[in-house]
Write a protein that holds these residues in place. Sequence first.
Motif, mmCIF file in Angstrom:
data_model
loop_
_atom_site.group_PDB
_atom_site.id
_atom_site.type_symbol
_atom_site.label_atom_id
_atom_site.label_comp_id
_atom_site.label_asym_id
_atom_site.label_seq_id
_atom_site.Cartn_x
_atom_site.Cartn_y
_atom_site.Cartn_z
ATOM 1 N N SER A 13 38.808 44.304 32.582
ATOM 2 C CA SER A 13 38.626 45.308 33.921
ATOM 3 C C SER A 13 40.192 45.236 34.512
ATOM 4 O O SER A 13 40.614 46.442 34.554
ATOM 5 C CB SER A 13 37.745 44.677 34.725
ATOM 6 O OG SER A 13 36.562 44.752 34.263
ATOM 7 N N GLY B 204 35.055 45.503 37.444
ATOM 8 C CA GLY B 204 35.626 44.122 37.634
ATOM 9 C C GLY B 204 35.262 43.476 38.736
ATOM 10 O O GLY B 204 34.596 42.337 38.621
ATOM 11 N N LEU C 204 35.906 40.403 32.836
ATOM 12 C CA LEU C 204 36.750 40.416 33.843
ATOM 13 C C LEU C 204 38.246 40.634 33.376
ATOM 14 O O LEU C 204 38.882 41.497 34.047
ATOM 15 C CB LEU C 204 36.874 38.854 34.665
ATOM 16 C CG LEU C 204 35.538 38.822 35.554
ATOM 17 C CD1 LEU C 204 35.466 37.351 36.248
ATOM 18 C CD2 LEU C 204 35.696 39.509 36.863
#
Length: 507
Positions: free
Chosen positions: A379, A413, A376
Amino acid sequence: PFFLPFSVMTSRGEASFVGHRNESQVTDSSVYTIASATVDSAVTISSLFTETLTVDDVLEVIGFGKFQWKISLLTGLSWLGDAMEMMILSILGPQLHCEWRLHSYEVALLTSVVFVGMGIGSPVWGKLCDKYGRKVCLVICMCWTLYYGLMSTFAPVYGWLLVLRGLAGFGVGGAPQAVTLYSEFLPVKARGMCIMLIAVLSSWPCLVMPTLGWKWLLILSALPMAIFVCFCFWLPESPRFDLLTGRREKAMATLARIAKDNGKVLPQGKITVCKQNDRGQIKDLFTPQYWRTTLLLWFIWFANAFSYYGIVLLTTELLQAEDSCGEDKIGSSCSLECKYLTSADYKDLLWTTLAEFPGIFIILLAVEYIGRKKSLALSFFMFSLFALPLCACIGRTTLTIFIFIARAFISGGFQAVYVYTPEVYPTENRALAMGTSSAIARVGAMITPFVAQMRLYVSLPALLVYCCCAVLAGIASLILPIETLGRALQESHPGPEARGQTSSTTT
């Protein structure tokens, strides 16, 4: 308790068994005995198996096979409905801006009303899924979206279209529950990869450019949902949900069906479950174990939607702008100035939309090797890095490349957070967690059209807002308390937070 269906090899081959209920004591501890369904041979069961199993243990033995492929396609169709709605947003506005001579704020409102409907619908569908089941609510929300999506095609004026798009958005708010249902059928090792792969199914609309007009685009967007509704009778309810609600016979029948489709034999042992009578309570998201995760995840969902839909909507605006330096690309335009998308615009829009594919595959590898949290963060940071130069005079080709890379990472993401969220919450409120998180995301999505499509504000300050928001979300991802890589799905809140539960054992 009752016995999982299993096979015992005898001298004459494989014998099958049928469970019979002992009606002398019909309680939560009802006993199922095993009787042979084979006429030529008799088998005596002389002992009980005492190994304790979880649903994850059973799914690990069954593995990923034919059943999971079928449910991937079916749940992928419902997710595809969401993806089609999002593709519509980036093209419907510019088309109606010209055809109906709309002001820029009316174009932005047409986009935002869909997200308003989704924001209201997401927690509602989530609570209903935790209370009444994943399957029934997913089917209802897809029927709802199909109906109002098709009705939008016949909208005669702007006001009617606004209302119908909002109602369609309310139905689309339940689409994330496809991920909740799908994740509960997957083995631990395959979960991250499979959830990411059904996102690939939702990316093919980028190959269908609307050259026949916006009404045909609305009709095409309803096609995946129509196919889903036609085949939804095959879709089973989650065995985890059935066990949590006390429907043990149905849960075991589903597990037996999965094993049969995959050509496997169910393991022998006892499955201990806690019947949860008080499910889908929002206060459970803020217990001492989960409150930090919930708040951080809500911000991550917000930032993801704000940034993702921002770059999607901004792409059309940037591609329509003149490649002039020394002035605001879009800010000098009149709110009623109209430009239809050209063939070159459609071609570049196609290329930037195709970024969904490499973005998904890059994050697919990342979530399995470096974990969900770091994926995450990666991203968000990469999106910021490549989005900031979009405000510079970089030429159309370079602009397309930078949009491609930025969109690849932010879309990846978005899929990573879809993997993480159902993994971190227990079955008793997993759907509610997905619903509330999706609702927070829609708040970001509601705001972003007024940044991306209000022509007075599409400039360096707007891009700085997107980049700063993404950087903060990257930091939030790194400080999430729980990493779910390799973690089994939790069935209920541990310890004193688990309320209204009745323990039982299924053999």
